[in-house]
Design a protein around this motif. Structure first.
Motif, PDB file in Angstrom:
ATOM      1  N   LEU A 125       0.831  -1.205   0.000  1.00 34.34           N
ATOM      2  CA  LEU A 125       0.000   0.000   0.000  1.00 34.34           C
ATOM      3  C   LEU A 125       0.862   1.250   0.000  1.00 34.34           C
ATOM      4  CD1 LEU A 125      -2.961   1.067   0.271  1.00 34.34           C
ATOM      5  CD2 LEU A 125      -2.574   1.124   2.742  1.00 34.34           C
ATOM      6  N   THR A 126       0.512   2.199  -0.843  1.00 35.70           N
ATOM      7  CA  THR A 126       1.165   3.502  -0.852  1.00 35.70           C
ATOM      8  C   THR A 126       0.112   4.576  -0.586  1.00 35.70           C
ATOM      9  OG1 THR A 126       2.567   5.017  -2.138  1.00 35.70           O
ATOM     10  CG2 THR A 126       0.901   3.777  -3.349  1.00 35.70           C
ATOM     11  N   TYR A 140       3.819  10.714  -9.619  1.00 36.26           N
ATOM     12  CA  TYR A 140       2.368  10.609  -9.665  1.00 36.26           C
ATOM     13  C   TYR A 140       1.930   9.148  -9.679  1.00 36.26           C
ATOM     14  CZ  TYR A 140       1.813  15.615 -10.631  1.00 36.26           C
ATOM     15  OH  TYR A 140       1.825  16.990 -10.539  1.00 36.26           O
ATOM     16  N   ILE A 141       0.757   8.897  -9.089  1.00 31.85           N
ATOM     17  CA  ILE A 141       0.125   7.584  -9.083  1.00 31.85           C
ATOM     18  C   ILE A 141      -1.217   7.713  -9.785  1.00 31.85           C
ATOM     19  CG2 ILE A 141      -0.824   5.743  -7.647  1.00 31.85           C
ATOM     20  CD1 ILE A 141       1.012   6.845  -5.367  1.00 31.85           C
ATOM     21  N   VAL A 157      -3.497   0.358  -7.986  1.00 38.87           N
ATOM     22  CA  VAL A 157      -2.721   1.344  -8.739  1.00 38.87           C
ATOM     23  C   VAL A 157      -2.656   0.910 -10.194  1.00 38.87           C
ATOM     24  CG1 VAL A 157      -0.412   2.305  -9.079  1.00 38.87           C
ATOM     25  CG2 VAL A 157      -1.349   2.083  -6.775  1.00 38.87           C
ATOM     26  N   LYS A 158      -2.885   1.855 -11.092  1.00 34.96           N
ATOM     27  CA  LYS A 158      -2.776   1.570 -12.524  1.00 34.96           C
ATOM     28  C   LYS A 158      -1.365   1.836 -13.029  1.00 34.96           C
ATOM     29  CE  LYS A 158      -4.890   2.531 -17.000  1.00 34.96           C
ATOM     30  NZ  LYS A 158      -5.921   3.316 -17.743  1.00 34.96           N
ATOM     31  N   ILE A 239      10.209  -2.471  -7.261  1.00 33.65           N
ATOM     32  CA  ILE A 239       9.089  -3.314  -6.835  1.00 33.65           C
ATOM     33  C   ILE A 239       7.733  -2.705  -7.147  1.00 33.65           C
ATOM     34  CG2 ILE A 239       7.889  -4.218  -4.794  1.00 33.65           C
ATOM     35  CD1 ILE A 239      10.575  -4.997  -3.650  1.00 33.65           C
ATOM     36  N   MET A 240       7.475  -1.479  -6.723  1.00 34.29           N
ATOM     37  CA  MET A 240       6.121  -0.930  -6.786  1.00 34.29           C
ATOM     38  C   MET A 240       5.593  -0.824  -8.223  1.00 34.29           C
ATOM     39  SD  MET A 240       5.488  -0.675  -3.605  1.00 34.29           S
ATOM     40  CE  MET A 240       4.041   0.347  -3.361  1.00 34.29           C
ATOM     41  N   GLU A 241       6.466  -0.532  -9.183  1.00 36.75           N
ATOM     42  CA  GLU A 241       6.020  -0.413 -10.572  1.00 36.75           C
ATOM     43  C   GLU A 241       5.814  -1.770 -11.236  1.00 36.75           C
ATOM     44  OE1 GLU A 241       8.492   2.173 -12.867  1.00 36.75           O
ATOM     45  OE2 GLU A 241       8.462   3.779 -11.376  1.00 36.75           O
ATOM     46  N   LYS A 242       6.275  -2.844 -10.583  1.00 36.06           N
ATOM     47  CA  LYS A 242       6.220  -4.171 -11.196  1.00 36.06           C
ATOM     48  C   LYS A 242       5.235  -5.113 -10.511  1.00 36.06           C
ATOM     49  CE  LYS A 242      11.068  -3.665 -12.493  1.00 36.06           C
ATOM     50  NZ  LYS A 242      12.464  -4.103 -12.228  1.00 36.06           N
ATOM     51  N   ALA A 243       5.021  -4.935  -9.228  1.00 33.50           N
ATOM     52  CA  ALA A 243       4.153  -5.846  -8.484  1.00 33.50           C
ATOM     53  C   ALA A 243       2.699  -5.668  -8.906  1.00 33.50           C
ATOM     54  CB  ALA A 243       4.312  -5.609  -6.984  1.00 33.50           C
ATOM     55  N   THR A 244       1.923  -6.748  -8.785  1.00 32.30           N
ATOM     56  CA  THR A 244       0.514  -6.712  -9.186  1.00 32.30           C
ATOM     57  C   THR A 244      -0.436  -6.505  -8.010  1.00 32.30           C
ATOM     58  OG1 THR A 244       0.405  -9.128  -9.026  1.00 32.30           O
ATOM     59  CG2 THR A 244       0.941  -8.193 -11.181  1.00 32.30           C
ATOM     60  N   ASN A 245       0.114  -6.482  -6.782  1.00 32.45           N
ATOM     61  CA  ASN A 245      -0.733  -6.319  -5.597  1.00 32.45           C
ATOM     62  C   ASN A 245      -0.494  -4.973  -4.925  1.00 32.45           C
ATOM     63  OD1 ASN A 245       1.867  -7.081  -4.807  1.00 32.45           O
ATOM     64  ND2 ASN A 245       1.155  -8.079  -2.937  1.00 32.45           N
ATOM     65  N   VAL A 246      -0.341  -3.927  -5.760  1.00 28.09           N
ATOM     66  CA  VAL A 246      -0.062  -2.584  -5.256  1.00 28.09           C
ATOM     67  C   VAL A 246      -1.364  -1.776  -5.221  1.00 28.09           C
ATOM     68  CG1 VAL A 246       1.221  -0.448  -5.609  1.00 28.09           C
ATOM     69  CG2 VAL A 246       2.289  -2.643  -6.148  1.00 28.09           C
ATOM     70  N   TYR A 247      -1.613  -1.163  -4.082  1.00 22.43           N
ATOM     71  CA  TYR A 247      -2.824  -0.361  -3.872  1.00 22.43           C
ATOM     72  C   TYR A 247      -2.431   1.027  -3.379  1.00 22.43           C
ATOM     73  CZ  TYR A 247      -5.552  -4.653  -4.295  1.00 22.43           C
ATOM     74  OH  TYR A 247      -6.126  -5.800  -4.770  1.00 22.43           O
ATOM     75  N   VAL A 248      -3.345   1.972  -3.549  1.00 19.42           N
ATOM     76  CA  VAL A 248      -3.128   3.328  -3.065  1.00 19.42           C
ATOM     77  C   VAL A 248      -4.297   3.737  -2.169  1.00 19.42           C
ATOM     78  CG1 VAL A 248      -4.170   4.358  -5.139  1.00 19.42           C
ATOM     79  CG2 VAL A 248      -2.646   5.733  -3.712  1.00 19.42           C
TER      80      VAL A 248
END
Length: 343
Positions: A125-126, A140-141, A157-158, A239-248
């Motif tokens: 989570l970010t 930007y996210i 996150v898209k 990590i954050m730009e590549k992982a599929t379980n990233v949320y904001v």
């Protein structure tokens, strides 16, 4: 090679004249939800004494020192290794030490909501900040296409975008789909360890190899041996730009990283002519709407400027219109190309 000019990083300064440095403010805003013994500071070895002086509630072993600068991914892997020896079920909040938060009570609510989320979902989570201007100094996210844009929502996150140019920043701002990347992350140790295994396995392997030395008197030497092998890579890119379980989690708690002159000017006290004079011994005449940031012992007389930045850093004096702030990175590159860097 590293620049050897003397400079105190901004986290150790009382930039806004509050009576507390930025790292002290960071520590204090987390105390309602995190006991002092659970804090970790990762910093350059040269700043350990300064950290302990400004945060006397911490013990020496809570300040992890890096022998070389390797960006945020190795820094976080180092902290993970230390935390794992203490509590393999830990939830972790990663935060810079040099940010400004104007609404600390709202901040605590947001952090608590984020911790609750990651404890119940396998997620990285970010925190995304609602922008109030097209800013070129922040990343930007982008939230998912079908996401609502109201605050307090947790969404996938898209995309992540590093600092854009002004035209792209205007597009992001007007779309309503983008939020500033605060650089504040929340996850469980298990989730971030799994992400390192998948996306930065070599960095993870280096720290796994010295697991027995972590939190012992051999730790410093072990870190020194592996750190030069670590990739110089940010957690965002690695990590954050590549992982599929990233949320904001979108929020507004009065955030600024004070990393741009516009943000520093916005949050500084101003005189009757709307000049923000943060340091130095300065006299102004027929000048307004300026931000002036000079060393404490520097004297200056400034006449006839409107909406200018006047600042000195690394013995380099900058004078330019505030509207040209996005060019400062290019100015720095030009100085390096023209005159090199002191060794």
């Amino acid at each position: 090679m590293a620049n050897q000019r003397e400079e105190t990083p901004k986290q150790f300064l009382d930039i806004l004249g509050t009576g507390r440095t930025l790292i002290q403010q960071t520590f204090e805003r987390f105390t309602p939800i995190c006991p002092a013994e659970n804090f970790l500071v990762v910093t350059s070895i040269e700043y350990k004494a300064m950290v302990l002086e400004q945060l006397p509630a911490l013990k020496a072993e809570q300040v992890l020192t890096e022998p070389y600068r390797r960006n945020t991914a190795p820094c976080i892997a180092y902290a993970n290794a230390w935390i794992k020896k203490r509590n393999s079920e830990a939830s972790i909040i990663v935060t810079p030490a040099d940010h400004l938060i104007l609404k600390p009570e709202e901040f605590v609510k947001v952090i608590s909501k984020g911790v609750d989320f990651v404890q119940n979902f396998d997620a990285l989570l970010t925190l995304g900040i609602k922008p109030h201007r097209p800013e070129t100094g922040y990343g930007y996210i982008q939230v998912s296409d079908d996401s609502p844009t109201e605050l307090g929502v947790i969404e996938p996150v898209k995309t992540f975008t590093e600092k854009p140019n002004l035209e792209l920043a205007k597009v992001f701002f007007e779309s309503g789909e983008f939020f500033w990347n605060s650089g504040i992350f929340i996850w469980t140790l298990r989730a971030i360890e799994n992400a390192f295994d998948k996306h930065l396995p070599e960095v993870k392997r280096l720290f796994d190899n010295i697991n027995d030395q972590i939190n012992t008197d051999q730790q410093e030497n072990a870190i020194k041996e592996i750190y030069h092998e670590c990739d110089n890579i940010s957690i965002d890119y690695g990590i954050m730009e590549k992982a599929t379980n990233v949320y904001v989690l979108t929020a507004d708690f009065g955030w600024s990283d004070l990393g741009t002159w516009s943000s520093l000017y916005e949050h500084s006290d101003k005189d009757d002519n709307q000049n923000a004079i943060n340091t130095g011994k300065v006299l102004t005449y027929d000048s307004k709407n300026c931000i002036i940031n000079l060393p404490n012992k520097k004297m200056a007389v400034i006449q006839g400027l409107d909406n200018y930045i006047v600042a000195e850093s690394h013995d380099c004096l900058l004078i330019c219109p505030k509207s040209n702030e996005q060019q400062i990175r290019q100015f720095s590159a030009d100085i390096l190309a023209e005159y090199g860097q002191e060794k």
